[in-house]
Design a protein around this motif. Structure first.
Motif, PDB file in Angstrom:
ATOM      1  N   LEU A  75      24.969  35.196  27.900  1.00 25.83           N
ATOM      2  CA  LEU A  75      24.063  33.757  28.530  1.00 25.83           C
ATOM      3  C   LEU A  75      24.877  32.793  28.788  1.00 25.83           C
ATOM      4  CD1 LEU A  75      20.622  34.253  26.643  1.00 25.83           C
ATOM      5  CD2 LEU A  75      21.199  34.875  29.347  1.00 25.83           C
ATOM      6  N   GLY A  82      24.422  38.735  36.282  1.00 23.99           N
ATOM      7  CA  GLY A  82      23.020  38.633  35.909  1.00 23.99           C
ATOM      8  C   GLY A  82      22.447  40.031  35.463  1.00 23.99           C
ATOM      9  N   GLU A  83      22.766  41.311  35.991  1.00 24.45           N
ATOM     10  CA  GLU A  83      22.234  42.469  35.518  1.00 24.45           C
ATOM     11  C   GLU A  83      22.896  42.674  34.186  1.00 24.45           C
ATOM     12  OE1 GLU A  83      25.340  45.072  38.279  1.00 24.45           O
ATOM     13  OE2 GLU A  83      23.716  43.961  39.262  1.00 24.45           O
ATOM     14  N   ARG A  85      23.892  40.516  31.942  1.00 20.72           N
ATOM     15  CA  ARG A  85      23.021  39.548  31.173  1.00 20.72           C
ATOM     16  C   ARG A  85      21.336  40.316  30.646  1.00 20.72           C
ATOM     17  NH1 ARG A  85      24.020  33.629  33.804  1.00 20.72           N
ATOM     18  NH2 ARG A  85      26.154  33.578  33.244  1.00 20.72           N
ATOM     19  N   THR A  86      20.954  40.660  31.821  1.00 19.87           N
ATOM     20  CA  THR A  86      19.761  41.368  31.770  1.00 19.87           C
ATOM     21  C   THR A  86      19.884  42.340  30.629  1.00 19.87           C
ATOM     22  OG1 THR A  86      18.760  40.577  33.888  1.00 19.87           O
ATOM     23  CG2 THR A  86      17.627  42.470  32.596  1.00 19.87           C
ATOM     24  N   LEU A  87      20.635  43.349  30.788  1.00 19.64           N
ATOM     25  CA  LEU A  87      20.713  44.437  29.916  1.00 19.64           C
ATOM     26  C   LEU A  87      21.126  44.245  28.525  1.00 19.64           C
ATOM     27  CD1 LEU A  87      22.998  46.860  32.245  1.00 19.64           C
ATOM     28  CD2 LEU A  87      20.665  47.322  31.385  1.00 19.64           C
ATOM     29  N   VAL A  89      20.463  40.913  27.043  1.00 19.03           N
ATOM     30  CA  VAL A  89      19.515  40.369  26.289  1.00 19.03           C
ATOM     31  C   VAL A  89      18.474  41.290  26.157  1.00 19.03           C
ATOM     32  CG1 VAL A  89      17.583  38.759  26.765  1.00 19.03           C
ATOM     33  CG2 VAL A  89      19.752  38.402  27.544  1.00 19.03           C
ATOM     34  N   THR A  90      17.950  42.274  26.836  1.00 21.51           N
ATOM     35  CA  THR A  90      16.960  43.221  26.484  1.00 21.51           C
ATOM     36  C   THR A  90      17.440  44.109  25.289  1.00 21.51           C
ATOM     37  OG1 THR A  90      16.287  43.237  28.842  1.00 21.51           O
ATOM     38  CG2 THR A  90      15.395  45.123  27.651  1.00 21.51           C
ATOM     39  N   GLY A 155      25.371  47.688  29.533  1.00 19.26           N
ATOM     40  CA  GLY A 155      25.639  46.213  29.856  1.00 19.26           C
ATOM     41  C   GLY A 155      27.238  46.326  29.571  1.00 19.26           C
TER      42      GLY A 155
END
Length: 160
Positions: A75, A82-83, A85-87, A89-90, A155
């Motif tokens: 982050l 961004g994709e 980061r999403t993976l 973080v999730t 990710g």
């Protein structure tokens, strides 16, 4: 980015290991213990609960808090898409949820079971009330650990 990718893969591996171990408990350890007399099941589970933290402490910490650290690092880096980061973080959220279930639910229940005298009349009711919730929540942390592993691998695969 290589350091972030390496750290992500290490935490994904730890989550995968945890998920596999937890799956083993759900699929064959607990069903086998259910077939034993309560006194034997309690004694065996007490022994497992004393041994497991030494064997699984490092993968548990790497998978939960370690994955959160990887996500936090992702982050703060502008070069992480961004994709990804999403993976990450999730994946971290699911790993931390599995860690939280372990610390907040399983550890206290295991500690309470540890106080039961397996040879007493209290063993059967204690075991009977221990198993159903323990197994259900173990299924949850198994799934969360395996999902975390997959998300973080996905990710990390996109990091150059």
């Amino acid at each position: 980015m290589n350091a972030l990718r390496t750290a992500a893969l290490a935490t994904a591996a730890a989550s995968g290991v945890m998920g596999g171990v937890l799956f083993g408990f759900s699929s064959f350890v607990m069903p086998a213990l259910r077939r034993l007399p309560a006194s034997h099941a309690v004694t065996t589970m007490q022994a497992l609960n004393r041994t497991a933290p030494r064997a699984l402490g490092l993968p548990l910490v790497i998978s939960g808090p370690g994955t959160a650290a990887v996500a936090a690092r992702a982050l703060t880096r502008a070069d992480v898409p961004g994709e990804v980061r999403t993976l990450l973080v999730t994946g971290a959220v699911t790993a931390v949820a599995a860690f939280a279930i372990t610390v907040g639910y399983h550890v206290p229940r295991n500690n309470r079971l540890d106080t039961v005298d397996a040879t007493s009349d209290a063993a059967a009711p204690a075991w009977g009330s221990f198993v159903p919730g323990w197994v259900s929540m173990n299924h949850a942390r198994t799934a969360l650990s395996l999902v975390s592993s997959g998300l973080v691998i996905a990710g990390a695969a996109q990091l150059a």
